[in-house]
Scaffold this motif. Sequence first.
Motif, PDB file in Angstrom:
ATOM      1  N   ARG A  99       1.353  -1.366  -0.170  1.00  0.00           N
ATOM      2  CA  ARG A  99       0.187  -0.349  -0.176  1.00  0.00           C
ATOM      3  C   ARG A  99       0.957   1.792  -0.042  1.00  0.00           C
ATOM      4  NH1 ARG A  99      -2.624  -3.581   3.116  1.00  0.00           N
ATOM      5  NH2 ARG A  99      -5.105  -4.266   3.111  1.00  0.00           N
ATOM      6  N   GLY A 100       0.421   2.349  -0.979  1.00  0.00           N
ATOM      7  CA  GLY A 100       1.253   3.225  -0.959  1.00  0.00           C
ATOM      8  C   GLY A 100       2.571   3.685  -1.650  1.00  0.00           C
ATOM      9  N   ASP A 101       3.252   2.091  -2.691  1.00  0.00           N
ATOM     10  CA  ASP A 101       3.395   1.668  -3.788  1.00  0.00           C
ATOM     11  C   ASP A 101       2.353   2.830  -5.042  1.00  0.00           C
ATOM     12  OD1 ASP A 101       5.339   0.975  -2.164  1.00  0.00           O
ATOM     13  OD2 ASP A 101       5.431  -1.184  -2.695  1.00  0.00           O
ATOM     14  N   ARG A 102       4.093   2.586  -6.162  1.00  0.00           N
ATOM     15  CA  ARG A 102       3.917   4.255  -6.920  1.00  0.00           C
ATOM     16  C   ARG A 102       3.528   2.764  -8.166  1.00  0.00           C
ATOM     17  NH1 ARG A 102       6.826   8.833  -7.913  1.00  0.00           N
ATOM     18  NH2 ARG A 102       5.036   9.849  -9.848  1.00  0.00           N
ATOM     19  N   ALA A 103       4.247   1.578  -7.864  1.00  0.00           N
ATOM     20  CA  ALA A 103       4.157   0.344  -8.723  1.00  0.00           C
ATOM     21  C   ALA A 103       3.849  -1.035  -8.742  1.00  0.00           C
ATOM     22  CB  ALA A 103       4.810   0.834  -9.732  1.00  0.00           C
ATOM     23  N   LEU A 104       3.454  -1.498  -9.372  1.00  0.00           N
ATOM     24  CA  LEU A 104       3.891  -2.521  -9.103  1.00  0.00           C
ATOM     25  C   LEU A 104       6.251  -3.164  -9.075  1.00  0.00           C
ATOM     26  CD1 LEU A 104       0.630  -4.519 -10.161  1.00  0.00           C
ATOM     27  CD2 LEU A 104       0.832  -3.798  -7.395  1.00  0.00           C
ATOM     28  N   THR A 105       5.570  -4.250  -8.176  1.00  0.00           N
ATOM     29  CA  THR A 105       7.066  -4.611  -9.260  1.00  0.00           C
ATOM     30  C   THR A 105       7.439  -6.042  -8.998  1.00  0.00           C
ATOM     31  OG1 THR A 105       7.635  -5.563  -5.974  1.00  0.00           O
ATOM     32  CG2 THR A 105       8.251  -2.626  -6.578  1.00  0.00           C
ATOM     33  N   LEU A 106       8.050  -6.264  -9.826  1.00  0.00           N
ATOM     34  CA  LEU A 106       8.346  -7.560 -10.454  1.00  0.00           C
ATOM     35  C   LEU A 106       9.265  -8.183 -11.285  1.00  0.00           C
ATOM     36  CD1 LEU A 106       6.742 -10.167 -12.340  1.00  0.00           C
ATOM     37  CD2 LEU A 106       7.951  -8.688 -14.184  1.00  0.00           C
ATOM     38  N   ASN A 107       9.887  -8.536  -9.874  1.00  0.00           N
ATOM     39  CA  ASN A 107      10.824  -9.599  -9.263  1.00  0.00           C
ATOM     40  C   ASN A 107      12.111  -8.195  -8.936  1.00  0.00           C
ATOM     41  OD1 ASN A 107      10.036 -12.104 -10.409  1.00  0.00           O
ATOM     42  ND2 ASN A 107      10.647 -11.347 -12.707  1.00  0.00           N
ATOM     43  N   GLY A 108      11.177  -7.519  -8.719  1.00  0.00           N
ATOM     44  CA  GLY A 108      12.426  -6.575  -7.207  1.00  0.00           C
ATOM     45  C   GLY A 108      12.123  -5.502  -8.121  1.00  0.00           C
ATOM     46  N   ARG A 117      -5.912   2.331 -15.623  1.00  0.00           N
ATOM     47  CA  ARG A 117      -7.168   3.643 -15.065  1.00  0.00           C
ATOM     48  C   ARG A 117      -6.054   4.814 -13.864  1.00  0.00           C
ATOM     49  NH1 ARG A 117     -13.409   3.013 -13.893  1.00  0.00           N
ATOM     50  NH2 ARG A 117     -13.618   5.448 -15.308  1.00  0.00           N
ATOM     51  N   ASP A 118      -6.227   5.392 -14.273  1.00  0.00           N
ATOM     52  CA  ASP A 118      -5.297   6.474 -13.021  1.00  0.00           C
ATOM     53  C   ASP A 118      -4.053   6.567 -12.234  1.00  0.00           C
ATOM     54  OD1 ASP A 118      -8.642   7.135 -13.903  1.00  0.00           O
ATOM     55  OD2 ASP A 118      -9.127   6.244 -11.855  1.00  0.00           O
ATOM     56  N   GLY A 119      -3.918   5.558 -13.627  1.00  0.00           N
ATOM     57  CA  GLY A 119      -1.715   5.081 -13.810  1.00  0.00           C
ATOM     58  C   GLY A 119      -2.086   4.419 -12.100  1.00  0.00           C
ATOM     59  N   ASP A 120      -3.164   4.434 -11.341  1.00  0.00           N
ATOM     60  CA  ASP A 120      -2.825   3.599  -9.635  1.00  0.00           C
ATOM     61  C   ASP A 120      -2.962   2.039  -9.426  1.00  0.00           C
ATOM     62  OD1 ASP A 120      -3.356   3.575  -7.353  1.00  0.00           O
ATOM     63  OD2 ASP A 120      -5.148   4.026  -6.588  1.00  0.00           O
ATOM     64  N   PRO A 121      -1.969   1.335  -9.487  1.00  0.00           N
ATOM     65  CA  PRO A 121      -2.009   0.320  -9.548  1.00  0.00           C
ATOM     66  C   PRO A 121      -2.229  -0.387  -8.254  1.00  0.00           C
ATOM     67  CG  PRO A 121       0.519   1.215  -8.589  1.00  0.00           C
ATOM     68  CD  PRO A 121      -0.397   2.796  -8.973  1.00  0.00           C
ATOM     69  N   GLY A 122      -2.508   0.576  -7.853  1.00  0.00           N
ATOM     70  CA  GLY A 122      -2.751  -0.360  -6.055  1.00  0.00           C
ATOM     71  C   GLY A 122      -4.992  -0.081  -5.814  1.00  0.00           C
ATOM     72  N   ALA A 123      -5.191   0.630  -6.604  1.00  0.00           N
ATOM     73  CA  ALA A 123      -6.089   1.084  -6.584  1.00  0.00           C
ATOM     74  C   ALA A 123      -7.717  -0.823  -5.738  1.00  0.00           C
ATOM     75  CB  ALA A 123      -7.474   1.406  -7.802  1.00  0.00           C
ATOM     76  N   GLY A 124      -7.895  -0.069  -4.702  1.00  0.00           N
ATOM     77  CA  GLY A 124      -9.007  -1.391  -4.247  1.00  0.00           C
ATOM     78  C   GLY A 124      -7.426  -1.635  -3.319  1.00  0.00           C
ATOM     79  N   GLY A 125      -6.251  -1.101  -3.048  1.00  0.00           N
ATOM     80  CA  GLY A 125      -6.072  -1.378  -1.642  1.00  0.00           C
ATOM     81  C   GLY A 125      -5.141  -2.455  -0.925  1.00  0.00           C
ATOM     82  N   VAL A 126      -4.973  -3.773  -2.183  1.00  0.00           N
ATOM     83  CA  VAL A 126      -5.325  -5.141  -2.100  1.00  0.00           C
ATOM     84  C   VAL A 126      -3.007  -4.881  -1.994  1.00  0.00           C
ATOM     85  CG1 VAL A 126      -5.202  -7.511  -2.472  1.00  0.00           C
ATOM     86  CG2 VAL A 126      -7.397  -5.976  -2.330  1.00  0.00           C
ATOM     87  N   ALA A 127      -2.761  -5.180  -0.912  1.00  0.00           N
ATOM     88  CA  ALA A 127      -1.272  -6.110  -0.973  1.00  0.00           C
ATOM     89  C   ALA A 127      -1.067  -7.504  -0.824  1.00  0.00           C
ATOM     90  CB  ALA A 127      -0.814  -5.350   0.661  1.00  0.00           C
ATOM     91  N   PHE A 128       0.173  -7.406  -1.899  1.00  0.00           N
ATOM     92  CA  PHE A 128       0.322  -9.072  -1.638  1.00  0.00           C
ATOM     93  C   PHE A 128       1.732  -9.193  -2.420  1.00  0.00           C
ATOM     94  CE2 PHE A 128      -1.588  -6.943  -5.859  1.00  0.00           C
ATOM     95  CZ  PHE A 128      -0.056  -7.376  -6.817  1.00  0.00           C
ATOM     96  N   ALA A 129       1.701 -10.233  -1.978  1.00  0.00           N
ATOM     97  CA  ALA A 129       3.539 -10.635  -2.604  1.00  0.00           C
ATOM     98  C   ALA A 129       3.635 -12.092  -3.055  1.00  0.00           C
ATOM     99  CB  ALA A 129       4.577 -10.241  -1.742  1.00  0.00           C
ATOM    100  N   VAL A 130       3.710 -12.244  -3.967  1.00  0.00           N
ATOM    101  CA  VAL A 130       3.444 -14.162  -4.303  1.00  0.00           C
ATOM    102  C   VAL A 130       4.333 -14.323  -5.355  1.00  0.00           C
ATOM    103  CG1 VAL A 130       1.549 -14.963  -5.966  1.00  0.00           C
ATOM    104  CG2 VAL A 130       1.275 -13.588  -4.307  1.00  0.00           C
ATOM    105  N   SER A 131       5.109 -15.450  -5.118  1.00  0.00           N
ATOM    106  CA  SER A 131       6.060 -16.135  -6.371  1.00  0.00           C
ATOM    107  C   SER A 131       5.233 -16.939  -7.142  1.00  0.00           C
ATOM    108  CB  SER A 131       6.730 -17.111  -5.664  1.00  0.00           C
ATOM    109  OG  SER A 131       7.590 -16.336  -4.482  1.00  0.00           O
ATOM    110  N   VAL A 132       5.010 -17.256  -8.259  1.00  0.00           N
ATOM    111  CA  VAL A 132       4.302 -17.673  -9.215  1.00  0.00           C
ATOM    112  C   VAL A 132       4.974 -18.982  -9.387  1.00  0.00           C
ATOM    113  CG1 VAL A 132       3.147 -17.588 -11.100  1.00  0.00           C
ATOM    114  CG2 VAL A 132       3.279 -15.596 -10.286  1.00  0.00           C
TER     115      VAL A 132
END
Length: 227
Positions: A99-108, A117-132
């Motif tokens: 939450r609060g990050d300006r972008a998702l992080t992919l492999n760091g 939409r609106d350039g907001d990656p975190g709309a919905g406010g759901v934090a996650f960290a997933v190793s696929v």
Amino acid sequence: MAGKPGRRRGIGAIVLLVLGVALAAGPYAYMSGRFTPMKQPSDNMLPTITAGTVLAVEKEPGEIRRGDVVVYDPAGWGYEGPFIGRVVALGGDHIAYARGDRALTLNGKPLDEPYLRDGDPGAGGVAFAVSVPQGRMFVLGDNRGNSQDSRFHPESDAGTLPLSAVVGVDAGLDQEAPLVMALGTVSLAGVVLLLTGLGLGIASLAARRRPAEAYGPARSGTRADAP
């Protein structure tokens, strides 16, 4: 011996008609064999895809890549589909958002997502960290504030789905796409040939029905005696 009136025109008409049908119908057969239409049922992919838009979905896309807009079966989440979403991570990737990050992080590294939409990656406010896990994908909607996607199913393999859930990939075709324009040109050429062949066929039939006298007087078989 001279051929029947209109014979050559008739043969030419048949050739043009056959070729015209092949060229006019061929593009439609190709499109229906390779692509299937899919109507976007919701706003989860705004602003990229609006509700009601009909996509040309490639049936056998081959390799699934990051960034692909896919049609997929959400049965792994207990839903009936199909759904439409964007693949943001694949097997072996680590995808995360705090939450609060300006972008998702992919492999760091920050993930560039110009389609949001609106350039907001975190709309919905759901934090996650997933190793696929290998053979799976992490799917998000472009409209992060209104999308039922991988973020909301951590209990099911961290929200990932198997690649086999992909029904097809959006080909991104519109009226100005090179493939559509090329196939349209071929189809138009086929229509022109059909009309030309039809015209020749009519001319051939008219020539065959014309009285024989129209082609000049018949030669008499009587020979005059010499004086």
